[in-house]
Design a protein around this motif. Sequence first.
Motif, PDB file in Angstrom:
ATOM      1  N   GLY A  11       0.731  -1.732   0.101  1.00 27.88           N
ATOM      2  CA  GLY A  11       0.330   0.271   0.150  1.00 27.88           C
ATOM      3  C   GLY A  11       1.107   0.767   0.100  1.00 27.88           C
ATOM      4  N   PRO A  12       0.335   2.231  -0.600  1.00 27.14           N
ATOM      5  CA  PRO A  12      -0.692   2.570  -1.253  1.00 27.14           C
ATOM      6  C   PRO A  12      -1.099   1.845  -2.866  1.00 27.14           C
ATOM      7  N   ALA A  13      -1.731   1.093  -2.909  1.00 25.76           N
ATOM      8  CA  ALA A  13      -2.219   0.367  -4.110  1.00 25.76           C
ATOM      9  C   ALA A  13      -2.888  -0.304  -4.658  1.00 25.76           C
ATOM     10  N   SER A  14      -3.524  -0.665  -5.724  1.00 25.34           N
ATOM     11  CA  SER A  14      -4.567  -1.348  -6.256  1.00 25.34           C
ATOM     12  C   SER A  14      -3.549  -2.654  -7.243  1.00 25.34           C
ATOM     13  N   ARG A  15      -4.065  -3.644  -7.491  1.00 32.74           N
ATOM     14  CA  ARG A  15      -4.123  -4.476  -7.602  1.00 32.74           C
ATOM     15  C   ARG A  15      -5.354  -5.682  -8.138  1.00 32.74           C
ATOM     16  N   ALA A  16      -5.659  -5.901 -10.165  1.00 29.78           N
ATOM     17  CA  ALA A  16      -6.804  -6.271 -10.276  1.00 29.78           C
ATOM     18  C   ALA A  16      -6.236  -7.607 -11.001  1.00 29.78           C
ATOM     19  N   PHE A  17      -7.005  -9.080 -10.376  1.00 31.79           N
ATOM     20  CA  PHE A  17      -7.425 -10.273 -10.960  1.00 31.79           C
ATOM     21  C   PHE A  17      -7.766 -11.150 -11.372  1.00 31.79           C
ATOM     22  N   ASP A  18      -7.623 -11.271 -12.549  1.00 29.35           N
ATOM     23  CA  ASP A  18      -9.017 -11.659 -13.171  1.00 29.35           C
ATOM     24  C   ASP A  18      -8.788 -13.451 -13.110  1.00 29.35           C
ATOM     25  N   PHE A  19     -10.238 -13.563 -13.649  1.00 33.15           N
ATOM     26  CA  PHE A  19     -10.872 -14.454 -13.675  1.00 33.15           C
ATOM     27  C   PHE A  19     -11.962 -14.558 -14.602  1.00 33.15           C
ATOM     28  N   SER A  20     -11.793 -16.378 -16.097  1.00 30.86           N
ATOM     29  CA  SER A  20     -13.627 -15.982 -16.363  1.00 30.86           C
ATOM     30  C   SER A  20     -14.342 -16.559 -15.179  1.00 30.86           C
ATOM     31  N   MET A  21     -15.792 -16.688 -16.197  1.00 26.82           N
ATOM     32  CA  MET A  21     -16.428 -17.666 -15.431  1.00 26.82           C
ATOM     33  C   MET A  21     -17.894 -17.461 -16.876  1.00 26.82           C
ATOM     34  N   ASP A  22     -17.983 -18.713 -16.864  1.00 25.94           N
ATOM     35  CA  ASP A  22     -18.920 -18.870 -18.223  1.00 25.94           C
ATOM     36  C   ASP A  22     -20.525 -19.891 -17.927  1.00 25.94           C
ATOM     37  N   ARG A  23     -21.325 -19.603 -18.810  1.00 24.99           N
ATOM     38  CA  ARG A  23     -22.797 -20.459 -18.218  1.00 24.99           C
ATOM     39  C   ARG A  23     -22.924 -18.962 -17.340  1.00 24.99           C
ATOM     40  N   ILE A  24     -23.122 -18.694 -16.641  1.00 19.98           N
ATOM     41  CA  ILE A  24     -23.799 -17.884 -16.021  1.00 19.98           C
ATOM     42  C   ILE A  24     -25.818 -18.015 -15.656  1.00 19.98           C
ATOM     43  N   ASP A  25     -25.493 -18.770 -14.365  1.00 23.66           N
ATOM     44  CA  ASP A  25     -27.515 -18.454 -14.509  1.00 23.66           C
ATOM     45  C   ASP A  25     -27.707 -16.694 -13.694  1.00 23.66           C
ATOM     46  N   GLN A  26     -28.377 -16.138 -15.031  1.00 20.36           N
ATOM     47  CA  GLN A  26     -28.519 -14.410 -14.373  1.00 20.36           C
ATOM     48  C   GLN A  26     -29.853 -14.240 -13.751  1.00 20.36           C
ATOM     49  N   ALA A  27     -30.532 -15.742 -14.430  1.00 15.33           N
ATOM     50  CA  ALA A  27     -31.771 -15.246 -13.547  1.00 15.33           C
ATOM     51  C   ALA A  27     -31.978 -16.034 -12.151  1.00 15.33           C
ATOM     52  N   SER A  28     -30.871 -16.973 -12.175  1.00 17.15           N
ATOM     53  CA  SER A  28     -31.418 -17.591 -10.299  1.00 17.15           C
ATOM     54  C   SER A  28     -31.129 -16.438  -9.775  1.00 17.15           C
ATOM     55  N   PRO A  29     -32.264 -17.426  -8.232  1.00 17.71           N
ATOM     56  CA  PRO A  29     -32.805 -16.206  -7.529  1.00 17.71           C
ATOM     57  C   PRO A  29     -31.932 -16.420  -6.369  1.00 17.71           C
TER      58      PRO A  29
END
Length: 188
Positions: A50-68
């Motif tokens: 700190g002070p710093a920020s970092r992004a950690f990438d990851f991939s997702m597929d077939r997310i059920d966007q309609a899921s409650p």
Amino acid sequence: AEVDATPRNGYAAAASYRATLHVERDSLYEPLGFAPDNLRDHWYWARIDGPASRAFDFSMDRIDQASPRSASLRVALHGLTDLSNVEPDHRVLLRLNGASSLGEAIWEGQTEQVVTRDVPPSAFREGRNALGVEAPKETAPGAKDLILDAVLFNYLDVTYDRLFYGIDGGLTFDLEGFGTGRRISVPG
């Protein structure tokens, strides 16, 4: 002659199943000389001073966007600095895809901190996602430009509802939580 083999049992169709994505890269070794014990992981993805920020990438597929149901995001961090005159030793801000604030994590010493957050499925993107971890600027009496907070990023887990869709000609999933009788259709 063609025969229709569609089940006629009246079972409800299941749209998705609960899947867990584990993302970890062991690219940095840290001996953790001040940790309270040696029963811990010593390999980490990255160090954030700190002070710093970092992004950690990851991939997702077939997310059920309609899921409650919400997805569950677990982030494993580990403190590196352990300063007696600074309290708390560690404070990080978490963000998903640059927009969704996941709050902060605060802890002491050279210890592990696992942060778990419930996240709506709509906060995730199909394909590339990024978890932002920021160690904001912290000040202590008499300290000027001193790195007061060093944090190690270990891994992240996302448990979410994934649509039934074959991967490389197959699909493995757990039937836990389905109860009795569900129709499942797996394209792909």
